[in-house]
Design a protein around this motif. Structure first.
Motif, PDB file in Angstrom:
ATOM      1  N   GLN A 103       0.606  -1.100   0.071  1.00 24.14           N
ATOM      2  CA  GLN A 103      -0.144   0.132  -0.021  1.00 24.14           C
ATOM      3  C   GLN A 103       0.743   1.384   0.006  1.00 24.14           C
ATOM      4  O   GLN A 103       0.390   2.349  -0.532  1.00 24.14           O
ATOM      5  CB  GLN A 103      -1.018  -0.029   1.354  1.00 24.14           C
ATOM      6  N   HIS A 104       1.976   1.163   0.641  1.00 25.60           N
ATOM      7  CA  HIS A 104       2.902   2.375   0.632  1.00 25.60           C
ATOM      8  C   HIS A 104       3.765   2.405  -0.600  1.00 25.60           C
ATOM      9  O   HIS A 104       4.831   3.249  -0.586  1.00 25.60           O
ATOM     10  CB  HIS A 104       3.759   2.230   1.907  1.00 25.60           C
ATOM     11  N   ASP A 105       3.709   1.529  -1.434  1.00 25.69           N
ATOM     12  CA  ASP A 105       4.705   1.642  -2.809  1.00 25.69           C
ATOM     13  C   ASP A 105       6.021   1.250  -2.102  1.00 25.69           C
ATOM     14  O   ASP A 105       6.783   2.005  -3.039  1.00 25.69           O
ATOM     15  CB  ASP A 105       4.074   2.703  -3.507  1.00 25.69           C
ATOM     16  N   ALA A 106       6.411   0.525  -1.256  1.00 20.67           N
ATOM     17  CA  ALA A 106       7.884   0.186  -0.862  1.00 20.67           C
ATOM     18  C   ALA A 106       8.553  -0.294  -2.027  1.00 20.67           C
ATOM     19  O   ALA A 106       7.871  -1.166  -2.707  1.00 20.67           O
ATOM     20  CB  ALA A 106       7.740  -0.579   0.387  1.00 20.67           C
ATOM     21  N   ALA A 107       9.715   0.161  -2.257  1.00 20.95           N
ATOM     22  CA  ALA A 107      10.681  -0.388  -3.213  1.00 20.95           C
ATOM     23  C   ALA A 107      10.680  -1.973  -2.959  1.00 20.95           C
ATOM     24  O   ALA A 107      10.997  -2.307  -1.824  1.00 20.95           O
ATOM     25  CB  ALA A 107      12.009   0.044  -3.115  1.00 20.95           C
ATOM     26  N   PRO A 108      10.532  -2.780  -4.044  1.00 24.85           N
ATOM     27  CA  PRO A 108      10.798  -4.272  -4.025  1.00 24.85           C
ATOM     28  C   PRO A 108      12.301  -4.571  -3.602  1.00 24.85           C
ATOM     29  O   PRO A 108      13.156  -3.626  -4.043  1.00 24.85           O
ATOM     30  CB  PRO A 108      10.397  -4.781  -5.356  1.00 24.85           C
ATOM     31  N   PRO A 109      12.638  -5.756  -3.308  1.00 23.75           N
ATOM     32  CA  PRO A 109      12.038  -6.799  -2.955  1.00 23.75           C
ATOM     33  C   PRO A 109      11.121  -6.661  -1.734  1.00 23.75           C
ATOM     34  O   PRO A 109      11.855  -6.164  -0.779  1.00 23.75           O
ATOM     35  CB  PRO A 109      12.915  -8.009  -2.915  1.00 23.75           C
ATOM     36  N   LEU A 110       9.988  -6.926  -1.700  1.00 20.96           N
ATOM     37  CA  LEU A 110       9.231  -7.167  -0.225  1.00 20.96           C
ATOM     38  C   LEU A 110       9.275  -8.231   0.480  1.00 20.96           C
ATOM     39  O   LEU A 110       8.331  -9.134   0.579  1.00 20.96           O
ATOM     40  CB  LEU A 110       8.016  -6.619  -0.556  1.00 20.96           C
ATOM     41  N   THR A 111      10.516  -8.521   0.882  1.00 22.17           N
ATOM     42  CA  THR A 111      10.523  -9.618   1.653  1.00 22.17           C
ATOM     43  C   THR A 111      10.521  -9.384   3.155  1.00 22.17           C
ATOM     44  O   THR A 111      11.323  -8.186   3.734  1.00 22.17           O
ATOM     45  CB  THR A 111      11.873 -10.606   1.428  1.00 22.17           C
ATOM     46  N   VAL A 112       9.741  -9.940   3.996  1.00 19.11           N
ATOM     47  CA  VAL A 112       9.399  -9.475   5.443  1.00 19.11           C
ATOM     48  C   VAL A 112       9.924 -10.757   6.418  1.00 19.11           C
ATOM     49  O   VAL A 112       9.173 -11.954   6.071  1.00 19.11           O
ATOM     50  CB  VAL A 112       8.113  -9.237   5.759  1.00 19.11           C
ATOM     51  N   ARG A 113      10.772 -10.728   7.249  1.00 19.95           N
ATOM     52  CA  ARG A 113      11.167 -11.708   8.084  1.00 19.95           C
ATOM     53  C   ARG A 113      10.639 -11.128   9.609  1.00 19.95           C
ATOM     54  O   ARG A 113      11.033 -10.233   9.881  1.00 19.95           O
ATOM     55  CB  ARG A 113      12.534 -12.286   8.144  1.00 19.95           C
ATOM     56  N   VAL A 114      10.075 -12.050  10.278  1.00 17.66           N
ATOM     57  CA  VAL A 114       9.347 -11.802  11.450  1.00 17.66           C
ATOM     58  C   VAL A 114      10.016 -12.651  12.552  1.00 17.66           C
ATOM     59  O   VAL A 114       9.904 -14.069  12.558  1.00 17.66           O
ATOM     60  CB  VAL A 114       7.726 -12.106  11.515  1.00 17.66           C
ATOM     61  N   VAL A 115      10.699 -12.190  13.465  1.00 10.13           N
ATOM     62  CA  VAL A 115      11.004 -12.910  14.773  1.00 10.13           C
ATOM     63  C   VAL A 115       9.932 -12.531  15.885  1.00 10.13           C
ATOM     64  O   VAL A 115       9.727 -11.478  16.210  1.00 10.13           O
ATOM     65  CB  VAL A 115      12.400 -12.494  15.198  1.00 10.13           C
ATOM     66  N   VAL A 116       9.552 -13.553  16.396  1.00 11.88           N
ATOM     67  CA  VAL A 116       8.617 -13.539  17.594  1.00 11.88           C
ATOM     68  C   VAL A 116       9.542 -14.029  18.931  1.00 11.88           C
ATOM     69  O   VAL A 116       9.962 -15.050  19.086  1.00 11.88           O
ATOM     70  CB  VAL A 116       7.377 -14.206  17.561  1.00 11.88           C
ATOM     71  N   SER A 117       9.433 -12.958  19.896  1.00 20.31           N
ATOM     72  CA  SER A 117      10.079 -13.247  21.240  1.00 20.31           C
ATOM     73  C   SER A 117       9.091 -13.172  22.244  1.00 20.31           C
ATOM     74  O   SER A 117       8.318 -11.957  22.552  1.00 20.31           O
ATOM     75  CB  SER A 117      11.030 -12.147  21.500  1.00 20.31           C
ATOM     76  N   VAL A 118       8.922 -14.431  22.908  1.00 20.25           N
ATOM     77  CA  VAL A 118       7.975 -14.291  24.008  1.00 20.25           C
ATOM     78  C   VAL A 118       8.640 -14.152  25.335  1.00 20.25           C
ATOM     79  O   VAL A 118       9.579 -14.599  25.656  1.00 20.25           O
ATOM     80  CB  VAL A 118       6.966 -15.709  24.170  1.00 20.25           C
ATOM     81  N   THR A 119       8.224 -12.787  25.882  1.00 25.05           N
ATOM     82  CA  THR A 119       9.202 -12.479  27.194  1.00 25.05           C
ATOM     83  C   THR A 119       8.252 -12.801  28.572  1.00 25.05           C
ATOM     84  O   THR A 119       9.062 -12.958  29.649  1.00 25.05           O
ATOM     85  CB  THR A 119       9.067 -10.942  27.072  1.00 25.05           C
ATOM     86  N   ARG A 120       7.106 -13.188  28.536  1.00 19.74           N
ATOM     87  CA  ARG A 120       6.397 -13.741  29.550  1.00 19.74           C
ATOM     88  C   ARG A 120       4.966 -14.489  29.173  1.00 19.74           C
ATOM     89  O   ARG A 120       4.630 -14.056  28.318  1.00 19.74           O
ATOM     90  CB  ARG A 120       5.781 -12.552  30.494  1.00 19.74           C
ATOM     91  N   THR A 121       4.646 -15.258  30.220  1.00 19.32           N
ATOM     92  CA  THR A 121       3.135 -15.519  30.114  1.00 19.32           C
ATOM     93  C   THR A 121       2.598 -15.323  31.384  1.00 19.32           C
ATOM     94  O   THR A 121       3.082 -15.503  32.592  1.00 19.32           O
ATOM     95  CB  THR A 121       3.132 -17.143  29.881  1.00 19.32           C
TER      96      THR A 121
END
Lengths: 130, 226
Positions: A103-121
């Motif tokens: 939607q923001h017309d970001a420059a390619p390549p549009l590769t997204v890597r997500v790291v999820v860190s759980v800090t508490r339960t």
């Protein structure tokens, strides 16, 4: 990466993560916590407006090769299996940020890597005070 | 300075020039305070603020419906509130500030190392402190066992497996070997089904004898809440 793009990605990632069942809250990183601790203004603002900046708990960097790296720090409801919630956060945040970048017309390549860190339960009964 | 206070005298012409079209003069005060920057809807920021602040004026249909004006007004209102709060404070309290900073750092340090959850992509992690809390609680479910500490170390193989070392107090009314096996089972079950953490070994250390007398309810709560 423009400031507007970065802010949009932060907001989008935070909303997507908070929308996953089992995610109670996002935990700000140390830099964000220090900023909050050092800022009396935040307390005053918190009296009637947003308490923490939207997107706190999400760290975002873009690598030289154009890959977007996001880290989402979550506090989870302990009634959910941790790895299952983390997978869902990774999936939902990745999809939402992909859409946001398009939607923001970001420059390619549009590769997204997500790291999820759980800090508490935490227990469901404690969720409201998290 | 709060936003509705008179501004300090300034020789900076650039603050007041340029962006305001002829025929729509802005109140100089609002322009100086909020700036002549234009919002995406085309309305000068200073005018939106002035409109919102002037309670005696009839409601402005544009400001009440335009998301850009509303957002700007909300932000300026919050800034104004914060400015007033800062101005109203007496002397800065260095001790409270230091305490807040120390607490923030402690919270981060207490997280401990990040451990990879059992996922092939190796991008899902949990803080050791959070995982250890769950495993200690699992140990507490074994009759005659009370967990004291739990360390979780990533295996050197680098395949996201872990070795748990748990230190407990145990009653002596049953053989300790059987107790240790039950404890291992509880920890492994919790690691897989509650966390989703790959654990290859559970080392059990019993370093205290647990009294057989009933634990007072308050103490039980404290132990459970670790």
């Amino acid at each position: 990466m423009t400031t507007a793009e970065r802010e949009a990605v932060h907001r989008t990632a935070a909303r997507a993560a908070l929308g996953v069942p089992g995610v109670v809250a996002l935990q700000p990183a140390l830099a964000e916590r220090l900023a909050l601790a050092a800022s009396r203004v935040v307390e005053a603002v918190g009296a009637g407006a947003a308490i923490a900046p939207v997107g706190a708990g999400v760290r975002c960097e873009i690598a030289p090769d154009g890959v977007w790296h996001l880290e989402v720090r979550c506090i989870l409801d302990e009634d959910h299996r941790v790895v299952d919630v983390a997978r869902r956060v990774r999936s939902d945040v990745g999809a939402a940020v992909d859409t946001c970048l398009v939607q923001h017309d970001a420059a390619p390549p549009l590769t997204v890597r997500v790291v999820v860190s759980v800090t508490r339960t935490i227990r469901p009964a404690a969720c409201e005070t998290a | 300075m709060a936003l509705d206070e008179p501004p300090p005298a300034s020789d900076d012409e650039s603050m007041t020039s340029g962006a305001v079209p002829a025929g729509t003069p802005l109140p100089a005060e609002a322009e100086l305070l909020a700036g002549a920057e234009r919002l995406p809807c085309g309305r000068p920021l200073g005018r939106a603020w002035q409109q919102a602040r002037d309670a005696g004026r009839a409601p402005d249909p544009h400001s009440s419906h335009c998301p850009h004006c509303r957002g700007a007004i909300e932000g300026l209102t919050a800034l104004d509130r914060a400015t007033r709060a800062l101005r109203g404070e007496e002397q800065p309290d260095g001790h409270r500030l230091a305490t807040r900073i120390i607490n923030a750092v402690r919270t981060e340090v207490r997280l401990g190392p990040m451990l990879f959850l059992d996922d092939p992509d190796h991008d899902l992690r949990i803080a050791e402190s959070a995982a250890a809390k769950v495993l200690r609680r699992a140990a507490d479910t074994v009759p005659g066992i009370r967990a004291a500490s739990c360390r979780i170390i990533a295996s050197e193989s680098g395949d996201a497996t872990h070795v748990v070392t748990i230190t407990v107090a145990a009653t002596l009314d049953r053989p300790l070997r059987g107790r240790a096996e039950a404890l291992r089972g509880a920890v492994l079950h919790s690691a897989e089904h509650v966390l989703g953490l790959a654990v290859t070994a559970v080392n059990v250390e019993i370093n205290a004898v647990l009294d057989l007398s009933p634990v007072p309810s308050d103490d039980r709560f404290e132990l459970r809440d670790r």
